[in-house]
Scaffold this motif. Structure first.
Motif, mmCIF file in Angstrom:
data_model
loop_
_atom_site.group_PDB
_atom_site.id
_atom_site.type_symbol
_atom_site.label_atom_id
_atom_site.label_comp_id
_atom_site.label_asym_id
_atom_site.label_seq_id
_atom_site.Cartn_x
_atom_site.Cartn_y
_atom_site.Cartn_z
ATOM 1 N N LEU A 119 0.826 -1.213 0.000
ATOM 2 C CA LEU A 119 0.000 0.000 0.000
ATOM 3 C C LEU A 119 0.858 1.261 0.000
ATOM 4 N N ASP A 120 2.039 1.171 0.580
ATOM 5 C CA ASP A 120 3.003 2.264 0.510
ATOM 6 C C ASP A 120 3.384 2.491 -0.956
ATOM 7 N N ARG A 121 3.709 1.408 -1.640
ATOM 8 C CA ARG A 121 4.106 1.504 -3.058
ATOM 9 C C ARG A 121 2.967 2.038 -3.912
ATOM 10 N N LEU A 122 1.758 1.497 -3.707
ATOM 11 C CA LEU A 122 0.607 1.926 -4.522
ATOM 12 C C LEU A 122 0.251 3.391 -4.245
ATOM 13 N N THR A 123 0.288 3.782 -2.976
ATOM 14 C CA THR A 123 -0.049 5.171 -2.625
ATOM 15 C C THR A 123 0.982 6.122 -3.209
ATOM 16 N N ASN A 124 2.224 5.707 -3.180
ATOM 17 C CA ASN A 124 3.317 6.499 -3.735
ATOM 18 C C ASN A 124 3.109 6.776 -5.225
ATOM 19 N N ILE A 125 2.574 5.778 -5.928
ATOM 20 C CA ILE A 125 2.335 5.933 -7.365
ATOM 21 C C ILE A 125 1.047 6.719 -7.618
ATOM 22 N N ILE A 126 -0.012 6.360 -6.895
ATOM 23 C CA ILE A 126 -1.359 6.861 -7.221
ATOM 24 C C ILE A 126 -1.660 8.215 -6.576
ATOM 25 N N ARG A 127 -1.107 8.450 -5.389
ATOM 26 C CA ARG A 127 -1.359 9.674 -4.621
ATOM 27 C C ARG A 127 -2.852 9.990 -4.519
ATOM 28 N N PRO A 128 -3.654 9.051 -4.014
ATOM 29 C CA PRO A 128 -5.102 9.303 -3.930
ATOM 30 C C PRO A 128 -5.432 10.297 -2.815
ATOM 31 N N LYS A 129 -6.629 10.871 -2.906
ATOM 32 C CA LYS A 129 -7.090 11.734 -1.817
ATOM 33 C C LYS A 129 -7.564 10.849 -0.664
ATOM 34 N N ILE A 130 -8.309 9.798 -1.031
ATOM 35 C CA ILE A 130 -8.846 8.897 -0.005
ATOM 36 C C ILE A 130 -8.646 7.442 -0.436
ATOM 37 N N ILE A 131 -8.202 6.617 0.524
ATOM 38 C CA ILE A 131 -8.203 5.159 0.307
ATOM 39 C C ILE A 131 -9.396 4.604 1.084
ATOM 40 N N TRP A 132 -10.173 3.748 0.417
ATOM 41 C CA TRP A 132 -11.349 3.148 1.069
ATOM 42 C C TRP A 132 -11.051 1.704 1.429
ATOM 43 N N MET A 133 -11.247 1.356 2.721
ATOM 44 C CA MET A 133 -10.967 -0.012 3.167
ATOM 45 C C MET A 133 -12.146 -0.567 3.962
ATOM 46 N N GLY A 134 -12.188 -1.896 4.101
ATOM 47 C CA GLY A 134 -13.317 -2.543 4.761
ATOM 48 C C GLY A 134 -13.075 -2.786 6.242
ATOM 49 N N GLU A 135 -14.134 -2.603 7.011
ATOM 50 C CA GLU A 135 -14.085 -2.876 8.454
ATOM 51 C C GLU A 135 -13.881 -4.376 8.717
ATOM 52 N N LYS A 136 -14.246 -5.186 7.747
ATOM 53 C CA LYS A 136 -14.067 -6.644 7.847
ATOM 54 C C LYS A 136 -12.615 -6.984 8.222
ATOM 55 N N ASP A 137 -11.676 -6.212 7.660
ATOM 56 C CA ASP A 137 -10.255 -6.404 7.984
ATOM 57 C C ASP A 137 -9.812 -5.226 8.845
ATOM 58 N N TYR A 138 -10.365 -5.146 10.046
ATOM 59 C CA TYR A 138 -10.206 -3.936 10.865
ATOM 60 C C TYR A 138 -8.744 -3.693 11.253
ATOM 61 N N GLN A 139 -8.041 -4.763 11.589
ATOM 62 C CA GLN A 139 -6.636 -4.590 11.997
ATOM 63 C C GLN A 139 -5.808 -4.080 10.821
ATOM 64 N N GLN A 140 -6.132 -4.572 9.631
ATOM 65 C CA GLN A 140 -5.443 -4.101 8.423
ATOM 66 C C GLN A 140 -5.691 -2.606 8.231
ATOM 67 N N PHE A 141 -6.971 -2.207 8.316
ATOM 68 C CA PHE A 141 -7.320 -0.787 8.195
ATOM 69 C C PHE A 141 -6.557 0.033 9.231
ATOM 70 N N PHE A 142 -6.539 -0.458 10.470
ATOM 71 C CA PHE A 142 -5.921 0.251 11.589
ATOM 72 C C PHE A 142 -4.423 0.491 11.330
ATOM 73 N N LEU A 143 -3.726 -0.554 10.886
ATOM 74 C CA LEU A 143 -2.277 -0.438 10.659
ATOM 75 C C LEU A 143 -1.971 0.402 9.420
ATOM 76 N N VAL A 144 -2.775 0.215 8.368
ATOM 77 C CA VAL A 144 -2.539 0.948 7.123
ATOM 78 C C VAL A 144 -2.805 2.443 7.342
ATOM 79 N N ARG A 145 -3.903 2.762 8.022
ATOM 80 C CA ARG A 145 -4.211 4.179 8.280
ATOM 81 C C ARG A 145 -3.067 4.833 9.053
ATOM 82 N N ASN A 146 -2.621 4.135 10.078
ATOM 83 C CA ASN A 146 -1.539 4.623 10.914
ATOM 84 C C ASN A 146 -0.295 4.963 10.084
#
Ligand code: AMP
Length: 270
Positions: free
Chosen positions: A128-155
């Motif tokens: 996600l670091d690599r993809l964000t670096n390329i895409i530079r989005p305003k918002i990334i949308w993630m699912g609560e289903k993988d809450y720990q993933q969302f938590f670590l990625v947001r951080n």
């Protein structure tokens, strides 16, 4: 919908884009992914979806190889949804040249899935670091289903980029089972069991809420689930919603589970 496979082409296409919503996926799309895409379409000027089965986040080669893929069906669905960009990079495009900083989790972060899937989140954050670096989005949308993933990625992402990482609620089957690409590996009988287990865990969460001090509830429930459904539970525990610590109160916790149902690993939270 513009289908792009190479970073150079993506850079060209996105040169003028500012308010991009980004939905990263590993394909095998279902209504959970669709809900993220629809929210992004509503809230962002344009939406980019990526499909990349990221080898570095799998613990075993077999799991990587058998992960359900359905690219043609996914492309058809995304065309229908009228997204703006679909990015399907090769492994070489993502990991070919650029070395980014090595991702290391802190000891306090090695809980829940991070404890049982060594290197998994390091792989998720890295891609996600690599993809964000390329895409530079305003918002990334993630699912609560993988809450720990969302938590670590947001951080990680919100510290390093201007991008915001937003979470969307878990989409479930009519029988309460959380939708997941791995569900394609389950037969109808086991899908039904996954739904029944989700139902039991919704009830367990309510019970814990009423008896927040009772440490035995989880032990008893684990024992019953294992006996009743012949599953292997990796973890079943309550964690603080805000910081994932074990300090919980009635209104600020989630119940997290990971279990194997006939050899397929499923996760959920309530
Ligand atoms: P994946 O393709 O499994 O990597 O998932 C891509 C994104 O979809 C992740 O942010 C997941 O959390 C999200 N997602 C997966 N299943 C669901 C679901 N049932 N409800 C909502 N979001 C989901």
């Amino acid at each position: 919908m513009k289908l792009i496979r190479k970073i150079v082409d993506l850079n060209k296409a996105l040169a003028q884009e500012k308010g991009l919503g980004f939905v990263p996926t590993m394909g095998g799309l279902h209504k959970g992914h669709v809900s993220l895409i629809n929210i992004s379409k509503k809230r962002c000027k344009k939406t980019l979806v990526s499909i990349f089965v990221n080898p570095s986040q799998f613990n075993s080669k077999k799991d990587y190889k058998t992960y359900p893929r359905n690219l043609n069906k996914d492309i058809k669905l995304l065309k229908k949804l009228k997204i703006d960009y679909l990015f399907i990079p090769s492994v070489d495009q993502i990991y070919g040249k650029k070395k980014l900083n090595k991702i290391l989790l802190k000891k306090s972060q090695k809980i829940l899935c991070a404890k049982f899937r060594k290197g998994h989140f390091e792989g998720v954050i890295d891609v996600l670091d690599r993809l964000t670096n390329i895409i530079r989005p305003k918002i990334i949308w993630m699912g609560e289903k993988d809450y720990q993933q969302f938590f670590l990625v947001r951080n990680f992402i919100e510290k390093k980029y201007k991008t915001k990482v937003n979470v969307c609620k878990t989409i479930r089957d009519s029988n309460k089972a959380a939708l997941s690409t791995r569900n394609f590996l389950l037969n109808a009988h086991n899908l039904k069991i996954a739904g029944t287990i989700a139902g039991e865990l919704f009830k367990l969460k309510k019970l814990i809420k009423k008896n927040i001090k009772d440490k035995n509830l989880i032990k008893k429930a684990s024992h019953n689930l294992i006996k009743k459904f012949n599953i292997k539970i990796e973890y079943l525990e309550c964690r603080n919603l805000i910081n994932l610590s074990k300090k919980i109160k009635k209104h600020n916790f989630k119940l997290f589970v990971a279990y194997y149902l006939s050899g397929i690993r499923l996760i959920d939270n309530f």
